[in-house]
Design an enzyme around this catalytic site. Structure first.
Site, PDB file in Angstrom:
ATOM      1  N   THR A 176      -2.695   1.794  -4.559  1.00  0.00           N
ATOM      2  CA  THR A 176      -3.069   3.032  -3.875  1.00  0.00           C
ATOM      3  C   THR A 176      -4.432   3.533  -4.341  1.00  0.00           C
ATOM      4  OG1 THR A 176      -2.406   5.323  -3.441  1.00  0.00           O
ATOM      5  CG2 THR A 176      -1.808   4.425  -5.581  1.00  0.00           C
ATOM      6  N   GLY A 177      -5.050   4.304  -3.478  1.00  0.00           N
ATOM      7  CA  GLY A 177      -6.311   4.957  -3.846  1.00  0.00           C
ATOM      8  C   GLY A 177      -6.060   6.273  -4.566  1.00  0.00           C
ATOM      9  N   ASP A 214      -1.451  -0.880   6.224  1.00  0.00           N
ATOM     10  CA  ASP A 214      -1.479  -0.323   7.584  1.00  0.00           C
ATOM     11  C   ASP A 214      -2.377  -1.089   8.534  1.00  0.00           C
ATOM     12  OD1 ASP A 214      -4.023   0.415   6.892  1.00  0.00           O
ATOM     13  OD2 ASP A 214      -3.588   2.544   6.687  1.00  0.00           O
ATOM     14  N   ASP A 251       0.883  -1.161   0.000  1.00  0.00           N
ATOM     15  CA  ASP A 251       0.000   0.000   0.000  1.00  0.00           C
ATOM     16  C   ASP A 251       0.924   1.214   0.000  1.00  0.00           C
ATOM     17  OD1 ASP A 251      -2.413   1.569   0.422  1.00  0.00           O
ATOM     18  OD2 ASP A 251      -1.609   1.906   2.431  1.00  0.00           O
ATOM     19  N   LYS A 252       0.596   2.261  -0.756  1.00  0.00           N
ATOM     20  CA  LYS A 252       1.524   3.388  -0.898  1.00  0.00           C
ATOM     21  C   LYS A 252       1.535   4.306   0.322  1.00  0.00           C
ATOM     22  CE  LYS A 252       0.459   7.205  -3.032  1.00  0.00           C
ATOM     23  NZ  LYS A 252       0.794   8.269  -2.042  1.00  0.00           N
ATOM     24  N   THR A 253       0.383   4.887   0.629  1.00  0.00           N
ATOM     25  CA  THR A 253       0.329   5.946   1.640  1.00  0.00           C
ATOM     26  C   THR A 253       0.594   5.427   3.045  1.00  0.00           C
ATOM     27  OG1 THR A 253      -1.306   7.019   0.241  1.00  0.00           O
ATOM     28  CG2 THR A 253      -1.057   7.883   2.463  1.00  0.00           C
ATOM     29  N   LYS A 255      -8.997  -3.607  -2.954  1.00  0.00           N
ATOM     30  CA  LYS A 255      -7.574  -3.986  -2.961  1.00  0.00           C
ATOM     31  C   LYS A 255      -7.401  -5.503  -2.932  1.00  0.00           C
ATOM     32  CE  LYS A 255      -5.696   0.260  -0.957  1.00  0.00           C
ATOM     33  NZ  LYS A 255      -5.023   0.901   0.179  1.00  0.00           N
TER      34      LYS A 255
END
Length: 665
Positions: free
Chosen positions: A502-503, A549, A351-353, A530
């Site tokens: 990512t969103g 996360d 996941d990016k963020t 996802k």
């Protein structure tokens, strides 16, 4: 839970003490047994005879058989009740056969007594178990250290100026505690007053002290630095991070893995082989004309030397060491089977963020469109944004601080909803904001071009305007973690494909992917979708790990072959994750894979040794080298067996976090 932990630890301490006591008492009584044994007297060339000598010998040996041999006799009953004959059964069988036969000789049956072999065999077995128990307790030492981290008392804040020392068991959620410089933080909570550096190394593995200020979370057991902190209690007792972590590791250590299942089956068959080969050895030597006593001695030695003790410890000891060591460094294993299979991972989806990036805006570009320098543009923007609480404002102020700029004061601050903000800086009206501000500007072509270039990279643009002129453009984006580059590079070196999900929009995803050298990325994916992307990769035949996360990524973590919740902090109960990484450090993903590989390697080494040594040990015990004058006594067989167990224990203890994670010791 904590009481259970203490009970578990006390039980091990009691067993250790028990084996130690039984060994020394048995050893003391062994001396007169040896002195009264005909074979030892013959060897020493002495004759200490008196009426009732053999009866005295039998009584002393009976005591050692019952008192010294009790742990093995009791253990064999348990194994037989569970229909899992193993090490205890073999030892009990060997010492019982030796004792009963020798006792029958004393009562008049023709033959030779076996008492000195019997008592020395029990002595060596007790010594071996004592040493082994020390190794087992040493393996869980890291976990014991964690349990002892929490202080027993805390300074509860009663009023603004008064505190009282209370037992931490008395604290409840919402209470406030004062932590003085250098003290251990007694509970999980949130800082409501003060600022300090906190040493979390014993809990998260983070070697550098972490700066903590108002509203930051702290973990009970970490050590406060040079500032005083007032903390509001959020978790106590069994809900605290430390207790949850210890419980998690204990469950992981106690759960069975595939390798353990194999070891258990191997131990069972080794027991069957030992009994079969023992009986065959007895029959063979009698057939070849040897005395019953000699043949019996060979049988007992075979049974003792073949004990699958090392095999029983081969897997649990590795697991105890690895789970405790990884937990001590902020890597919590919830699902051990998934963790052991981590070495097979082919694709890791991040996941990016907040995982590969920091999850906060930071300045990446400052472009001058006038005679203003980059520093002047940044100073002007920072002066205006001083009054703002916006995430963009925080990013600009942070950059000015990093560049050690002397930011001037401003006056007349005014927020411009949907546009930005304005203020008077050094007698000049400065506007800072988005492209809507450009409508009233004389020239904006360069500004628009630069904005478009930054937008292509998924960056947010801020214009700094003075006297109806665009003085500069500031580009901001979610900052990529320094560790992300190293982690991606390391994973690719291992031949693992890395993907981003990512969103965020395509431009942002593409920019982060290109910066990190990642070819596969999915943009604009909603949290609940996802898991579908993970499934898509799995349908292509890939073994996939998902790193997120642990909150909005829960479905994807559950779908993946290995779910890793990163930066979970004190949220140990990240229910869908197989592994929880306390720190927000992507390098820990590499460390988990390394731990999985070394766990497998250590298990294989231990299993190979624990089963392989029998290939040499069994024929030796049976007496294949008898014609060369080499015959093993039962006590020597016990020594060899104990030695193999100790080798397995030492090999498991050789796992080092520094070596696993490529650090210098």
């Amino acid at each position: 839970m904590h009481e259970h932990k203490e009970h578990h630890h006390d039980h091990h301490k009691h067993m250790l003490k028990d084996f130690q006591t039984r060994f020394w008492i048995s050893l003391g009584i062994t001396i007169p047994v040896l002195a009264l044994s005909p074979m030892i007297q013959s060897f020493l060339g002495v004759s200490w005879d008196f009426p009732g000598r053999m009866w005295t010998l039998m009584i002393l040996s009976s005591f050692i058989y019952i008192y010294g041999g009790w742990p093995f006799l009791k253990g064999s009953i348990g194994e037989m009740q569970n229909k899992q004959p193993g090490m205890m059964t073999l030892i009990a069988l060997a010492i019982t056969v030796a004792f009963v036969y020798s006792a029958l000789v004393v009562f008049g049956v023709e033959g030779k007594v076996f008492f000195w072999e019997l008592v020395t065999l029990i002595d060596v077995m007790l010594l071996g178990h004592w040493v082994e128990m020390r190794s087992v307790m040493g393996a869980s030492k890291a976990l014991e250290e964690l349990a002892q981290l929490m202080p027993s008392t805390a300074h509860k804040v009663v009023s603004e100026e008064e505190t009282e020392d209370v037992d931490i068991q008395e604290l409840k959620q919402g209470d406030r505690v004062l932590v003085k410089p250098g003290e251990k933080i007694p509970v999980d909570g949130k800082i409501i007053k003060g600022e300090s550096e906190v040493d979390e190394s014993m809990i998260t593995g983070e070697s550098e002290p972490v700066v903590k200020k108002k509203d930051d979370e702290v973990i009970g057991g970490s050590v406060n630095g040079n500032g005083s902190l007032t903390i509001e209690v959020s978790k106590t007792g069994k809900d605290s991070y430390l207790n949850q972590m210890i419980e998690l590791v204990e469950k992981s250590q106690q759960s069975k893995s595939k390798a353990q299942g194999f070891a258990d089956r191997a131990a069972f068959w080794l027991t069957v082989i030992a009994v079969s080969v023992g009986i065959l050895t007895l029959a063979a030597w009698i057939y070849y004309g040897k005395t019953f006593v000699f043949s019996l001695e060979r049988m007992v030695t075979v049974m003792v030397i073949t004990c699958p003790h090392a095999l029983g410890l081969a897997i649990p000891l590795v697991i105890a060491v690895v789970t405790a060591l990884s937990a001590k460094n902020g890597l919590l294993i919830r699902n051990r089977t998934a963790f052991e299979e981590a070495r097979k991972i082919q694709t890791i989806m991040f996941d990016k963020t907040g995982t590969l990036t920091k999850g906060e805006f930071g300045v990446t570009d400052v472009i001058s469109l006038s005679d203003w320098s980059e520093d002047k543009i940044l100073k002007a923007a920072a002066a205006v944004e001083k009054e703002s609480e916006h995430s963009i404002a925080r990013g600009i102020l942070q950059k000015a601080k990093e560049n050690e700029l002397d930011v001037p004061n401003s006056s007349g601050f005014k927020a411009l909803p949907g546009k930005g903000a304005q203020a008077e800086v050094e007698n000049e009206k400065i506007l800072v904001g988005n492209k809507i501000l450009l409508k009233n500007i004389d020239q904006d072509e360069d500004a628009v071009k630069n904005m478009e270039k930054l937008a292509e990279k998924g960056k947010t643009t801020v214009f700094v305007i003075s006297d109806k002129k665009v003085r500069g453009v500031i580009g901001l984006s979610d900052l990529i973690r320094d560790e992300s580059r190293r982690a991606v590079e390391e994973l690719m070196k291992k031949g693992i494909e890395v993907a981003i999900i990512t969103g965020d929009n395509k431009a942002t995803a593409k920019f982060v992917a290109e910066e990190l050298g990642i070819k596969t990325w999915f943009a604009g994916v909603l949290p609940d979708k996802k898991s579908e992307k993970v499934k898509q990769l799995q349908e292509e035949g890939k073994i996939v790990a998902m790193v997120g996360d642990g909150i909005n990524d829960a479905p994807a973590l559950a779908q993946a072959d290995l779910g890793i919740a990163i930066g979970a902090g004190t949220d140990v109960a990240a229910e869908t994750a197989d592994v929880i990484l306390v720190e927000n450090n992507p390098m820990d993903v590499c460390h988990i894979l390394n731990f999985s590989r070394i766990t497998r390697r250590k298990m294989k080494q231990n299993l190979a040794w624990a089963t392989g040594y029998n290939v040499i040990a069994i024929p030796l015990a049976a007496g294949v080298l008898y014609s060369y004058g080499i015959v093993l006594a039962p006590a020597v067989g016990a020594l060899v067996m104990s030695l193999s167990t100790i080798i397995v224990a030492i090999n498991a203890r050789l796992v080092s976090y520094e070596k696993v994670c490529g650090k210098e010791e």
